[in-house]
Write a protein that holds these residues in place. Structure first.
Motif, PDB file in Angstrom:
ATOM      1  N   ARG A 249      10.447  36.874 -28.810  1.00 16.08           N
ATOM      2  CA  ARG A 249      11.389  37.637 -29.887  1.00 16.08           C
ATOM      3  C   ARG A 249      12.337  36.351 -30.402  1.00 16.08           C
ATOM      4  O   ARG A 249      12.525  36.519 -31.443  1.00 16.08           O
ATOM      5  CB  ARG A 249      12.256  38.689 -29.099  1.00 16.08           C
ATOM      6  CG  ARG A 249      11.706  39.844 -28.596  1.00 16.08           C
ATOM      7  CD  ARG A 249      12.613  40.934 -28.089  1.00 16.08           C
ATOM      8  NE  ARG A 249      13.565  40.646 -27.271  1.00 16.08           N
ATOM      9  CZ  ARG A 249      13.737  40.535 -26.104  1.00 16.08           C
ATOM     10  NH1 ARG A 249      12.767  41.315 -25.603  1.00 16.08           N
ATOM     11  NH2 ARG A 249      14.521  40.337 -25.393  1.00 16.08           N
ATOM     12  N   GLU A 250      13.089  35.924 -29.718  1.00 16.62           N
ATOM     13  CA  GLU A 250      13.686  34.571 -30.125  1.00 16.62           C
ATOM     14  C   GLU A 250      13.074  33.770 -31.141  1.00 16.62           C
ATOM     15  O   GLU A 250      13.495  33.281 -32.146  1.00 16.62           O
ATOM     16  CB  GLU A 250      14.578  33.700 -29.044  1.00 16.62           C
ATOM     17  CG  GLU A 250      15.404  34.453 -28.158  1.00 16.62           C
ATOM     18  CD  GLU A 250      16.652  34.955 -28.868  1.00 16.62           C
ATOM     19  OE1 GLU A 250      17.246  34.013 -29.673  1.00 16.62           O
ATOM     20  OE2 GLU A 250      17.190  35.983 -28.827  1.00 16.62           O
ATOM     21  N   ASN A 251      11.785  33.178 -30.702  1.00 20.64           N
ATOM     22  CA  ASN A 251      11.043  32.449 -31.743  1.00 20.64           C
ATOM     23  C   ASN A 251      10.603  33.045 -32.821  1.00 20.64           C
ATOM     24  O   ASN A 251      10.516  32.531 -33.973  1.00 20.64           O
ATOM     25  CB  ASN A 251       9.925  31.774 -30.860  1.00 20.64           C
ATOM     26  CG  ASN A 251      10.096  31.025 -29.821  1.00 20.64           C
ATOM     27  OD1 ASN A 251      11.031  30.162 -30.018  1.00 20.64           O
ATOM     28  ND2 ASN A 251       9.456  30.954 -28.791  1.00 20.64           N
ATOM     29  N   MET A 252      10.347  34.544 -32.902  1.00 18.38           N
ATOM     30  CA  MET A 252       9.913  34.991 -33.960  1.00 18.38           C
ATOM     31  C   MET A 252      11.189  35.052 -34.988  1.00 18.38           C
ATOM     32  O   MET A 252      11.137  35.255 -36.072  1.00 18.38           O
ATOM     33  CB  MET A 252       9.371  36.313 -33.892  1.00 18.38           C
ATOM     34  CG  MET A 252       7.955  36.360 -33.427  1.00 18.38           C
ATOM     35  SD  MET A 252       6.937  37.932 -33.453  1.00 18.38           S
ATOM     36  CE  MET A 252       7.836  39.029 -32.582  1.00 18.38           C
ATOM     37  N   ALA A 253      12.394  35.488 -34.535  1.00 22.43           N
ATOM     38  CA  ALA A 253      13.576  35.664 -35.136  1.00 22.43           C
ATOM     39  C   ALA A 253      13.982  34.249 -35.910  1.00 22.43           C
ATOM     40  O   ALA A 253      14.295  34.207 -36.969  1.00 22.43           O
ATOM     41  CB  ALA A 253      15.028  35.778 -34.452  1.00 22.43           C
ATOM     42  N   ARG A 254      13.762  33.240 -35.024  1.00 22.47           N
ATOM     43  CA  ARG A 254      13.861  31.701 -35.692  1.00 22.47           C
ATOM     44  C   ARG A 254      13.238  31.423 -36.947  1.00 22.47           C
ATOM     45  O   ARG A 254      13.466  31.024 -38.015  1.00 22.47           O
ATOM     46  CB  ARG A 254      13.905  30.573 -34.648  1.00 22.47           C
ATOM     47  CG  ARG A 254      15.093  30.626 -33.696  1.00 22.47           C
ATOM     48  CD  ARG A 254      14.998  29.365 -32.795  1.00 22.47           C
ATOM     49  NE  ARG A 254      15.765  29.611 -31.807  1.00 22.47           N
ATOM     50  CZ  ARG A 254      15.579  30.172 -30.528  1.00 22.47           C
ATOM     51  NH1 ARG A 254      14.402  30.380 -30.109  1.00 22.47           N
ATOM     52  NH2 ARG A 254      16.678  29.968 -29.697  1.00 22.47           N
ATOM     53  N   LEU A 255      11.593  31.838 -36.639  1.00 22.79           N
ATOM     54  CA  LEU A 255      10.848  31.717 -37.563  1.00 22.79           C
ATOM     55  C   LEU A 255      10.968  32.448 -38.960  1.00 22.79           C
ATOM     56  O   LEU A 255      10.623  32.208 -40.075  1.00 22.79           O
ATOM     57  CB  LEU A 255       9.140  31.849 -37.111  1.00 22.79           C
ATOM     58  CG  LEU A 255       8.679  30.925 -36.129  1.00 22.79           C
ATOM     59  CD1 LEU A 255       7.601  31.544 -35.441  1.00 22.79           C
ATOM     60  CD2 LEU A 255       8.329  29.431 -36.832  1.00 22.79           C
ATOM     61  N   ASN A 256      11.708  33.497 -38.545  1.00 22.04           N
ATOM     62  CA  ASN A 256      11.648  34.514 -39.911  1.00 22.04           C
ATOM     63  C   ASN A 256      13.042  33.807 -40.658  1.00 22.04           C
ATOM     64  O   ASN A 256      12.880  33.848 -41.834  1.00 22.04           O
ATOM     65  CB  ASN A 256      12.308  35.826 -39.388  1.00 22.04           C
ATOM     66  CG  ASN A 256      12.113  36.931 -40.434  1.00 22.04           C
ATOM     67  OD1 ASN A 256      12.406  36.655 -41.660  1.00 22.04           O
ATOM     68  ND2 ASN A 256      12.858  38.173 -39.959  1.00 22.04           N
TER      69      ASN A 256
END
Length: 132
Positions: A106-113
């Motif tokens: 979740r954190e990685n996808m948020a950062r990538l977003n």
């Protein structure tokens, strides 16, 4: 008769001193804000199209405004909102498939977003100025 002076234990709201804003919470808020911004950006797009359909003078006025510093900042923000909202939609699509529910994912996808939306927006504007 029940004693009216008895107080029930109710949960207290978190105080600002202990409240922590998580990145995924911020992304949810930004997704909603960019959705609202897309509404107003689409209104600007419609104004531009109507001005193009009505005649040269109205179109030149809208082009002048959109070509000004303020207009370009608005268009840059609209581009970022569009890209950010689109990548957020893809993130939600990944969740709909049942993937990416772990805390790290979740954190990685948020950062990538966030990173992806900024990089793609800048890339779009660089390419647009290069082609221009």
């Amino acid at each position: 008769m029940a004693d009216s002076k008895v107080r029930t234990q109710r949960p207290l709201s978190p105080h600002l001193q202990i409240f922590r804003l998580y990145l995924t919470m911020l992304m949810s808020i930004l997704h909603r804000i960019t959705g609202g911004a897309l509404y107003f950006g689409t209104v600007i797009l419609v104004v531009w199209l109507v001005a193009a359909a009505t005649g040269r003078s109205g179109f030149e006025q809208v082009q002048w405004f959109l070509g000004s510093i303020v207009g370009r900042l608005i268009l840059f923000g609209y581009t970022w909102a569009l890209i950010h909202h689109m990548i957020g939609g893809v993130r939600h699509l990944v969740w709909d498939v049942g993937l990416g529910f772990g805390p790290e994912a979740r954190e990685n996808m948020a950062r990538l977003n966030i990173i992806g939306s900024v990089v793609l927006t800048i890339l779009i504007w660089v390419v647009a100025y290069a082609v221009r």
